[in-house]
Write a protein that holds these residues in place. Structure first.
Motif, PDB file in Angstrom:
ATOM      1  N   UNK A 106      49.541 -61.613  14.782  1.00 36.73           N
ATOM      2  CA  UNK A 106      50.236 -61.033  13.633  1.00 36.73           C
ATOM      3  C   UNK A 106      51.738 -61.272  13.733  1.00 36.73           C
ATOM      4  N   UNK A 107      52.295 -61.062  14.913  1.00 38.21           N
ATOM      5  CA  UNK A 107      53.743 -61.229  15.110  1.00 38.21           C
ATOM      6  C   UNK A 107      54.180 -62.645  14.762  1.00 38.21           C
ATOM      7  N   UNK A 108      53.486 -63.638  15.324  1.00 40.89           N
ATOM      8  CA  UNK A 108      53.883 -65.028  15.117  1.00 40.89           C
ATOM      9  C   UNK A 108      53.703 -65.451  13.663  1.00 40.89           C
ATOM     10  N   UNK A 109      52.649 -64.963  13.027  1.00 37.49           N
ATOM     11  CA  UNK A 109      52.435 -65.313  11.627  1.00 37.49           C
ATOM     12  C   UNK A 109      53.509 -64.674  10.732  1.00 37.49           C
ATOM     13  N   UNK A 110      53.909 -63.454  11.070  1.00 40.43           N
ATOM     14  CA  UNK A 110      54.964 -62.809  10.280  1.00 40.43           C
ATOM     15  C   UNK A 110      56.266 -63.580  10.408  1.00 40.43           C
ATOM     16  N   UNK A 111      56.577 -64.017  11.635  1.00 40.34           N
ATOM     17  CA  UNK A 111      57.775 -64.834  11.834  1.00 40.34           C
ATOM     18  C   UNK A 111      57.702 -66.105  10.986  1.00 40.34           C
ATOM     19  N   UNK A 112      56.519 -66.754  10.991  1.00 44.78           N
ATOM     20  CA  UNK A 112      56.368 -67.997  10.225  1.00 44.78           C
ATOM     21  C   UNK A 112      56.573 -67.751   8.738  1.00 44.78           C
TER      22      UNK A 112
END
Length: 717
Positions: free
Chosen positions: A117-123
């Motif tokens: 979730x964290x990495x996708x939100x950053x993307x």
């Protein structure tokens, strides 16, 4: 393998950080299960990493990290980060988890439950390199998390993964490092969310008393009353299955018996006469069009001959026998087990039923072993044959096995293969008997294998390597066991069904908390109608729990904490309503009740171990017995204590209360019990036919109790 790039350029790497290539093993620096085929291990370039070769617990579900769940922009950085968590020597467990090396299971769960979730939100915010993340963006992340009304536990996980990523910045290249300053100024997560997250241990719900009682009653019926029938039927099932033509042709069963000329015919005739005597039809099955047909394949296995015999004169004996065709294939094993004096089954087992009842029996054994031993779910599911022995010197039944939680090496790193428990569990005989049944049920080394029948194989698509049932499978088995029992009760018009548990679905992990509750609330209550907790209090804790490293005394302490607070609330209410207290410890009783209510009202525990420490608080040392209340001071107690003086769980033996003990107090509730005793003794003493010795003994006891009433009444005036 997915080609991410011809060359992986990580830039300048910190000392000690290795640069993986596309062909680098994912589990390069991890211990692997014995027999692992290195050629089949996942490589860095793969988009789906199989972590199962590094998972030693046989009951664990499959563990994979699927990077296709991430956008292509973040995938390479995610792979590098996860690979370092798995292999870098300085990748550590986070916060309360300890200071040792991060476990493989933790990495897999972290990716699935937060990191993704964290990495996708950053993307989604346009981030292509983690070094582009700023403190302002992290503030926006927190606001977004709160705006979406994400469940509290999920919020904690998603904030934890930000902190984990920041804590490992020293092993990452500059392009993957978060800002130097701690996220959100180092503020604690509970302050950021303005709510504490309840510890996982305290959320394990015990099973309701009616449900647990009936579940255990039926489990013990299976183990003690039905097991022999099921074991014999299942053995016959395996024998017949091994003689099926397709098994023999595949090399999975014995070769067909070659009957001598004229030998098969008499055998077929004898078989047909036996069917007629029993009033049964030929083994058959129902076709798709609804018509019944003879199950020739199974019939040839039963008669140990080739299936081609159907085309011979001997086969015509079957066709011309005049016997009807049954819808089932019955096994020869008879039913001798009883349920309340009557056979527990009206008919013999069918071929299809045998493996189903074997599974039910295995589940019943699991209930008995898991609940009455107090072992953790993973410890139970990893038990192996030969784990039980009887100590001839003490007469105790002992159970040995692996434990995984808290199994660490000298550096504090988790031992993935676990450790053999240094002190065995002390178990009661029904547990030993259930394990003996399991050892007869199948040939596997594990007592609770995923597949009971040896010929059953795992799916080729399954990545899981563990041979034991996992938590999900055993939960499904518990549901199936309950469903069978309740359906059988309805069919027979019985009233002893297993009621639904309103607290959630049944799982093995809940047995441990439930046992702690039963030991505290029902220490002498009947379990399964015939099993009684006959051990002394301390023996129960030692037998079901072992030392404090097992964790069970902490669970017991949590139940003890809840129970004492309930008692204190009632005691305080009685004092407010004017209840009188007499005895040498009356003043201490009143002080403790008042002070404890003030000090502990609304207290929130953050761990079960904290409960164990608080239970030892002197203010909570009030123990109600029959006609008396012990305001315990272990150093002056006249009775035999249960436990040592320095043990926070030490309690008085209220069944061995001494009249002159300085710890005694008596409330009005206690006096009501004493009055009832006095009334019974007055009737005995006034009986002229009572034996003289008994008359004199009861007269002295009556005088002692009357003196207690006099003192209580005098102090009231």
């Amino acid at each position: 393998m997915t080609a991410l790039a011809p060359i992986l350029d990580w830039g300048d790497l910190p000392d000690g950080t290795m640069a993986p290539t596309l062909d680098t093993l994912v589990l390069l620096n991890r211990d692997l299960r014995p027999g692992t085929d290195l050629s089949k291990l996942s490589r860095f370039g793969d988009d789906c990493w199989d972590l199962n070769p590094a998972v030693f617990e046989d009951h664990m579900s499959s563990m994979v990290v699927n990077f296709t769940l991430l956008s292509i922009e973040m995938r390479l950085a995610a792979k590098f980060y996860v690979w370092q968590l798995l292999n870098h020597a300085e990748a550590r467990a986070f916060r309360r988890a300890g200071t040792g090396r991060i476990a493989v299971r933790t990495v897999a769960n972290a990716f699935l439950n937060g990191m993704k979730f964290v990495l996708e939100w950053f993307a989604e915010q346009g981030v292509t390199e983690l070094s582009q993340v700023t403190n302002a963006l992290l503030d926006d992340y927190l606001v977004a998390l709160l705006d979406h009304e994400v469940p509290l536990e999920r919020c904690y996980r998603r904030l934890t993964e930000i902190r984990r990523l920041w804590a490992h910045r020293h092993i990452l290249p500059s392009t993957m490092r978060l800002p130097d300053s701690p996220p959100w100024g180092g503020a604690d997560t509970r302050d950021l969310l303005d709510r504490p997250c309840t510890p996982r241990a305290n959320r394990t719900r015990r099973i309701g008393e009616p449900t647990m009682q009936m579940l255990l009653i039926w489990a013990i019926r299976f183990v003690e009353d039905f097991a022999e029938d099921i074991l014999i039927a299942h053995s016959e099932y395996l024998d017949v299955h091994g003689r099926l033509p397709d098994r023999k042709n595949a090399g999975g069963g014995p070769q067909a018996h070659r009957h001598r000329t004229g030998e098969l015919g008499p055998r077929v005739v004898a078989y047909l006469k036996e069917l007629e005597r029993r009033g049964e039809g030929l083994p058959g099955r129902r076709r798709d069009d609804g018509q019944l047909e003879i199950a020739w394949t199974h019939l040839s296995a039963i008669l140990s001959c080739s299936s081609a015999f159907r085309k011979t004169a001997t086969g015509r004996l079957v066709l011309e026998s005049g016997l009807p065709i049954s819808e089932h294939i019955y096994l020869d094993a008879s039913v001798v087990g009883l349920l309340e004096g009557r056979p527990w089954r009206e008919n013999r087992f069918t071929y299809a039923e045998a493996p189903q009842f074997a599974r039910l029996l295995s589940t019943a054994c699991c209930i008995v072993v898991a609940y009455l031993s107090g072992a953790r779910a993973g410890e139970v599911l990893n038990l192996r044959r030969g784990c039980v022995e009887r100590d001839q010197a003490t007469g105790l039944w002992l159970m040995t096995g692996l434990y995984f939680k808290g199994a660490v090496d000298q550096d504090g790193n988790k031992l993935p293969e676990g450790q053999m428990r240094p002190d065995p569990w002390v178990i009661i005989e029904p547990v030993a008997h259930a394990i003996a049944v399991l050892e007869r049920l199948h040939p596997h080394q594990l007592l609770f294998p995923a597949k009971i029948e040896p010929f059953r194989r795992r799916s080729r698509r399954s990545r899981r390597l563990g041979e034991a049932r996992n938590d999900q499978r055993i939960a499904a088995d518990l549901a199936a066991f309950t469903a069978w029992v309740n359906a059988e009760c309805i069919r027979r018009g019985r009233t002893d069904q297993i009621p639904d548990d309103e607290r959630g679905r049944l799982t093995v992990g809940r047995f441990r908390r439930t046992l702690a509750w039963f030991i505290r609330r029902r220490p002498r209550g009947l379990i399964a109608a015939s099993i009684q907790y006959g051990h002394a209090h301390t023996q129960m804790l030692q037998g079901y729990a072992g030392d404090y490293d097992s964790g069970f005394p902490d669970e017991y302490a949590f139940e003890e904490w809840l129970y004492r607070l309930e008692c204190l609330a009632e005691d305080e209410q009685q004092l407010v309503e004017g209840e009188h207290v007499s005895g040498p410890a009356a003043d201490t009783y009143r002080h403790r009740v008042t002070e404890a209510s003030r000090q502990f009202a609304g207290r929130v525990l953050t761990s079960e171990r904290q409960a164990r420490d608080l239970v030892g608080n002197p203010l909570l040392q009030i123990h109600h017995g029959r006609g008396m209340t012990c305001v315990l001071n272990p150093t002056t107690a006249a009775c035999q204590l249960r436990g040592t003086i320095d043990d926070p769980l030490v309690t008085p033996d209220t069944d061995d209360c001494r009249p002159r003990c300085p710890n005694l107090a008596r409330t009005d509730r206690d006096i009501e019990y004493v009055k009832h005793q006095v009334a019974e003794l007055e009737e005995i003493v006034s009986d002229p036919l009572a034996p003289p010795i008994r008359h004199e003994r009861e007269r002295h006891e009556l005088a002692r109790l009357q003196a207690i009433l006099d003192v209580h009444g005098r102090d009231t005036r």
